[in-house]
Motif scaffolding. Structure first.
Motif, PDB file in Angstrom:
ATOM      1  N   THR A   1      39.487  11.043 -55.620  1.00 49.29           N
ATOM      2  CA  THR A   1      38.085  10.899 -55.850  1.00 49.29           C
ATOM      3  C   THR A   1      38.100   9.458 -54.621  1.00 49.29           C
ATOM      4  O   THR A   1      38.973   9.473 -54.491  1.00 49.29           O
ATOM      5  CB  THR A   1      37.814  10.731 -57.172  1.00 49.29           C
ATOM      6  OG1 THR A   1      38.200   9.296 -57.482  1.00 49.29           O
ATOM      7  CG2 THR A   1      37.613  11.927 -58.131  1.00 49.29           C
ATOM      8  N   ASP A   2      37.228   9.228 -54.129  1.00 48.10           N
ATOM      9  CA  ASP A   2      36.841   7.639 -53.419  1.00 48.10           C
ATOM     10  C   ASP A   2      37.115   6.234 -54.373  1.00 48.10           C
ATOM     11  O   ASP A   2      37.911   5.452 -54.341  1.00 48.10           O
ATOM     12  CB  ASP A   2      35.290   7.936 -53.342  1.00 48.10           C
ATOM     13  CG  ASP A   2      35.004   8.576 -51.563  1.00 48.10           C
ATOM     14  OD1 ASP A   2      36.550   9.219 -51.263  1.00 48.10           O
ATOM     15  OD2 ASP A   2      34.376   8.307 -51.496  1.00 48.10           O
ATOM     16  N   GLY A   3      37.230   6.495 -55.665  1.00 48.01           N
ATOM     17  CA  GLY A   3      36.418   5.540 -55.995  1.00 48.01           C
ATOM     18  C   GLY A   3      38.116   5.592 -57.418  1.00 48.01           C
ATOM     19  O   GLY A   3      39.246   6.533 -56.967  1.00 48.01           O
ATOM     20  N   VAL A   4      38.164   5.326 -59.157  1.00 47.64           N
ATOM     21  CA  VAL A   4      39.004   5.386 -59.294  1.00 47.64           C
ATOM     22  C   VAL A   4      39.226   6.962 -60.939  1.00 47.64           C
ATOM     23  O   VAL A   4      37.790   6.695 -60.634  1.00 47.64           O
ATOM     24  CB  VAL A   4      38.934   4.603 -60.841  1.00 47.64           C
ATOM     25  CG1 VAL A   4      40.316   4.329 -62.019  1.00 47.64           C
ATOM     26  CG2 VAL A   4      39.247   3.161 -60.782  1.00 47.64           C
TER      27      VAL A   4
ATOM     28  N   LEU B   1      44.780   8.797 -64.288  1.00 45.53           N
ATOM     29  CA  LEU B   1      44.891   7.349 -64.785  1.00 45.53           C
ATOM     30  C   LEU B   1      45.335   7.578 -66.568  1.00 45.53           C
ATOM     31  O   LEU B   1      46.438   6.966 -66.448  1.00 45.53           O
ATOM     32  CB  LEU B   1      44.016   6.245 -65.112  1.00 45.53           C
ATOM     33  CG  LEU B   1      44.191   4.959 -65.501  1.00 45.53           C
ATOM     34  CD1 LEU B   1      45.677   3.882 -65.075  1.00 45.53           C
ATOM     35  CD2 LEU B   1      42.764   3.869 -65.185  1.00 45.53           C
ATOM     36  N   ALA B   2      44.946   8.395 -67.185  1.00 44.30           N
ATOM     37  CA  ALA B   2      45.025   8.695 -68.341  1.00 44.30           C
ATOM     38  C   ALA B   2      46.348   9.265 -68.224  1.00 44.30           C
ATOM     39  O   ALA B   2      47.166   9.327 -69.041  1.00 44.30           O
ATOM     40  CB  ALA B   2      43.685   9.476 -69.366  1.00 44.30           C
TER      41      ALA B   2
END
Length: 93
Positions: free
Chosen positions: A58-61, A66-67
């Motif tokens: 994705t463009d963001g986080v 991350l999880a």
């Protein structure tokens, strides 16, 4: 790998490792360098695992990735803590 890539891996590894330690209850008898090492490994494995199960970039986080990374870091920190078994630096138990 460039110098910027290495520095980024260390910073991301430190953050992921510390977050992995944060989700574990109690005190972990491992140092900062081991935490960063576990975090770097967890970040790499978490990214590979997320890509394997089809999490798209994705463009963001990317919260799912991350999880995965934090979960793997928590497992890694727990394993390293269990192996070290609370050894002290002085050699006394």
């Amino acid at each position: 790998m460039t110098v910027a890539g290495i520095i980024t891996a260390i910073v991301i590894g430190a953050i992921v490792g510390m977050l992995g330690r944060l989700v574990l209850p109690g005190r972990q008898p491992i140092g900062v360098l081991l935490t960063v090492g576990v975090g770097i490994l967890a970040a790499l494995l978490g990214t590979a695992l997320a890509q394997e199960v089809g999490v798209s970039v994705t463009d963001g986080v990317d919260w799912i990735e991350l999880a995965f990374q934090i979960g793997l870091a928590a497992v890694g920190v727990g394993l390293v803590s269990a192996v070290r078994g609370g050894r002290s630096r002085s050699g006394r138990y």
